[in-house]
Design a protein around this motif. Structure first.
Motif, mmCIF file in Angstrom:
data_model
loop_
_atom_site.group_PDB
_atom_site.id
_atom_site.type_symbol
_atom_site.label_atom_id
_atom_site.label_comp_id
_atom_site.label_asym_id
_atom_site.label_seq_id
_atom_site.Cartn_x
_atom_site.Cartn_y
_atom_site.Cartn_z
ATOM 1 N N GLU A 100 50.721 -10.554 25.143
ATOM 2 C CA GLU A 100 49.779 -10.142 24.183
ATOM 3 C C GLU A 100 50.124 -9.166 23.336
ATOM 4 N N LEU A 101 49.792 -9.531 22.001
ATOM 5 C CA LEU A 101 49.895 -8.539 20.983
ATOM 6 C C LEU A 101 49.753 -7.035 21.166
ATOM 7 N N PRO A 102 50.590 -6.214 20.752
ATOM 8 C CA PRO A 102 50.064 -4.537 20.934
ATOM 9 C C PRO A 102 48.794 -4.606 20.408
ATOM 10 N N ASP A 103 48.038 -3.129 20.608
ATOM 11 C CA ASP A 103 46.871 -2.844 19.916
ATOM 12 C C ASP A 103 47.200 -2.163 18.479
ATOM 13 N N MET A 104 46.898 -2.879 17.510
ATOM 14 C CA MET A 104 47.437 -2.934 16.290
ATOM 15 C C MET A 104 46.635 -3.273 15.259
ATOM 16 N N THR A 105 46.718 -2.690 13.949
ATOM 17 C CA THR A 105 45.863 -3.046 12.768
ATOM 18 C C THR A 105 46.668 -4.323 12.080
ATOM 19 N N LEU A 106 45.712 -4.879 11.189
ATOM 20 C CA LEU A 106 46.442 -6.089 10.599
ATOM 21 C C LEU A 106 47.694 -5.577 9.700
ATOM 22 N N ALA A 107 47.597 -4.221 9.060
ATOM 23 C CA ALA A 107 48.728 -3.764 8.247
ATOM 24 C C ALA A 107 49.714 -3.468 9.093
ATOM 25 N N ASP A 108 49.492 -2.964 10.300
ATOM 26 C CA ASP A 108 50.866 -2.789 11.290
ATOM 27 C C ASP A 108 51.578 -4.084 11.566
ATOM 28 N N LEU A 109 50.657 -5.239 11.698
ATOM 29 C CA LEU A 109 51.506 -6.350 11.884
ATOM 30 C C LEU A 109 52.327 -6.816 10.570
ATOM 31 N N GLU A 110 51.788 -6.624 9.429
ATOM 32 C CA GLU A 110 52.550 -6.884 8.213
ATOM 33 C C GLU A 110 53.989 -6.177 8.104
ATOM 34 N N ARG A 111 53.866 -5.077 8.803
ATOM 35 C CA ARG A 111 55.070 -4.128 8.567
ATOM 36 C C ARG A 111 56.029 -4.484 9.898
ATOM 37 N N CYS A 112 55.661 -5.655 10.731
ATOM 38 C CA CYS A 112 56.558 -5.809 11.772
ATOM 39 C C CYS A 112 57.278 -7.087 11.404
ATOM 40 N N PHE A 113 57.168 -7.482 10.105
ATOM 41 C CA PHE A 113 58.033 -8.471 9.813
ATOM 42 C C PHE A 113 59.011 -8.072 8.827
ATOM 43 N N PRO A 114 60.093 -7.629 9.068
ATOM 44 C CA PRO A 114 60.973 -6.915 8.130
ATOM 45 C C PRO A 114 61.405 -7.836 6.834
ATOM 46 N N GLU A 115 61.189 -9.195 6.993
ATOM 47 C CA GLU A 115 61.632 -10.121 5.809
ATOM 48 C C GLU A 115 60.870 -9.865 4.714
ATOM 49 N N PHE A 116 59.910 -9.229 5.017
ATOM 50 C CA PHE A 116 58.501 -8.899 3.872
ATOM 51 C C PHE A 116 58.978 -7.785 3.058
ATOM 52 N N ASN A 117 60.134 -7.046 3.444
ATOM 53 C CA ASN A 117 60.194 -5.723 2.747
ATOM 54 C C ASN A 117 60.466 -5.729 1.365
ATOM 55 N N ASP A 118 61.304 -6.770 1.076
ATOM 56 C CA ASP A 118 61.779 -6.865 -0.197
ATOM 57 C C ASP A 118 60.734 -7.315 -1.311
ATOM 58 N N TYR A 119 59.553 -7.746 -0.854
ATOM 59 C CA TYR A 119 58.663 -8.232 -1.729
ATOM 60 C C TYR A 119 57.237 -7.600 -1.578
ATOM 61 N N ARG A 120 56.834 -7.164 -0.430
ATOM 62 C CA ARG A 120 55.494 -6.444 -0.458
ATOM 63 C C ARG A 120 55.072 -5.624 -1.743
ATOM 64 N N GLU A 121 55.956 -4.760 -2.129
ATOM 65 C CA GLU A 121 55.624 -3.788 -3.233
ATOM 66 C C GLU A 121 55.418 -4.401 -4.334
ATOM 67 N N SER A 122 55.984 -5.695 -4.490
ATOM 68 C CA SER A 122 55.763 -6.359 -6.103
ATOM 69 C C SER A 122 54.385 -7.157 -5.892
ATOM 70 N N CYS A 123 53.722 -7.433 -4.795
ATOM 71 C CA CYS A 123 52.495 -8.038 -4.550
ATOM 72 C C CYS A 123 51.506 -7.491 -5.693
ATOM 73 N N ARG A 124 50.747 -8.367 -6.284
ATOM 74 C CA ARG A 124 49.846 -8.107 -7.277
ATOM 75 C C ARG A 124 48.733 -6.897 -6.740
ATOM 76 N N PHE A 125 48.295 -7.332 -5.269
ATOM 77 C CA PHE A 125 47.255 -6.529 -4.904
ATOM 78 C C PHE A 125 47.911 -5.473 -3.965
ATOM 79 N N ARG A 126 47.650 -4.420 -3.894
ATOM 80 C CA ARG A 126 47.948 -3.198 -2.842
ATOM 81 C C ARG A 126 47.515 -3.729 -1.669
ATOM 82 N N GLY A 127 48.015 -3.631 -0.339
ATOM 83 C CA GLY A 127 47.400 -3.953 0.846
ATOM 84 C C GLY A 127 47.244 -5.683 1.157
ATOM 85 N N CYS A 128 48.125 -6.355 0.155
ATOM 86 C CA CYS A 128 48.216 -7.781 0.152
ATOM 87 C C CYS A 128 48.336 -8.233 1.545
ATOM 88 N N THR A 129 47.601 -9.229 2.093
ATOM 89 C CA THR A 129 47.870 -9.937 3.431
ATOM 90 C C THR A 129 48.719 -10.831 3.413
#
Length: 293
Positions: A225-254
């Motif tokens: 079972e996935l730990p008790d976490m928010t959707l934002a927490d989940l997004e940060r658990c995929f390190p391959e997103f690190n180089d791209y998330r800050e350049s997304c058009r919307f802050r908090g992009c899913t």
């Protein structure tokens, strides 16, 4: 006040290691009132009116803790997956990796039963591993039968507390026995009719191994079972997103339906693995449904 580390929990007793001695302890009722349970790996204070029996008085602050397996103060998690019998399960591996990222525990991917692959199959499997290597996850391939990769794994475990876990039947017990034959951990064959292993470990215990190292042998299981976490927490658990998330058009992009998402652009260009992204979508949906109840 006496102090030590819990090295085993079994049937309501906690076995505390204090130097060369080991004390069988019970937990004071105050822990139940607070909704706190001592865990293997906890650093505790205790009292002992008898040479071998005592009571745990307090638990020191933990640097991390897992619910399944129930263990605290881990230096690294060795995620054991077989390449055959049972088949490699990337979905389950990604669940484990999300859990380790969420608790800030360093993972080591350890693949067993490498001797069961033909040369062509091994070459193909190496290509599959490239995805995880590019993200930065360390990977070891091992064969308990041929003793391949065992010495390198032991080096990774020196002076550290490691939790060894993974899918049932992947050869965790055989791997531990290869590391140290004196452990003599019980092993059982794969159930051919079910395509999975039988559970051979019934409790969590810290076992001395390598140079000043300890390893926690834990019950095998086929789902997590996935730990008790928010959707934002989940997004940060995929390190391959690190180089791209800050350049997304919307802050908090899913990274699912939003326009001008740089993660999705990287996905389309092959810089993010399709399989990993699919698992991210599945985990996102799972957490979203959980939040509704």
């Amino acid at each position: 006040m006496l102090e030590g580390t819990i090295v085993k929990a079994l049937s309501g007793f906690y076995y505390v290691k204090d130097g060369e001695k080991q004390i069988q302890c019970r937990a004071r009722g105050v822990f139940r009132k607070r909704g706190v349970s001592p865990l293997v790996g906890d650093h505790v204070s205790y009292e002992a009116k008898k040479p071998t029996d005592g009571y745990i008085l307090s638990i020191k602050e933990r640097k991390n803790a897992l619910k399944r397996p129930p263990i605290a103060n881990i230096d690294q998690a060795i995620l054991v997956f077989s390449v055959a019998e049972p088949a490699f399960d990337s979905h389950l591996l990604d669940r484990f990796l999300v859990q380790m990222e969420a608790y800030h525990i360093e993972p080591l991917i350890c693949l067993t039963k490498w001797d069961l692959l033909t040369h062509e199959e091994a070459e193909s499997f190496h290509d599959r591993l490239t995805t995880y290597a590019k993200i930065g996850y360390p990977i070891l391939v091992t064969s308990s039968l041929k003793k391949e990769g065992i010495a390198m794994l032991k080096e990774h475990m020196e002076n550290r507390i490691s939790v060894i876990t993974g899918q049932s039947g992947v050869g965790k017990s055989s791997l531990l026995n290869s590391l140290d034959q004196s452990l003599n951990i019980d092993t059982q064959a794969i159930s051919q009719s079910l395509g999975r292993g039988k559970h051979t470990t019934r409790h969590v215990e810290l076992l001395p191994i390598a140079l000043n190292g300890y390893v926690a042998d834990t019950p095998g299981f086929s789902s997590l079972e996935l730990p008790d976490m928010t959707l934002a927490d989940l997004e940060r658990c995929f390190p391959e997103f690190n180089d791209y998330r800050e350049s997304c058009r919307f802050r908090g992009c899913t990274h699912l339906a939003e326009p001008d998402c740089k993660v999705k652009e990287a996905l389309a260009e092959g810089r993010i693995d399709q399989g990993r992204y699919k698992h991210y979508q599945l985990f996102f949906q799972e957490i979203s449904q959980r939040k509704k109840y």
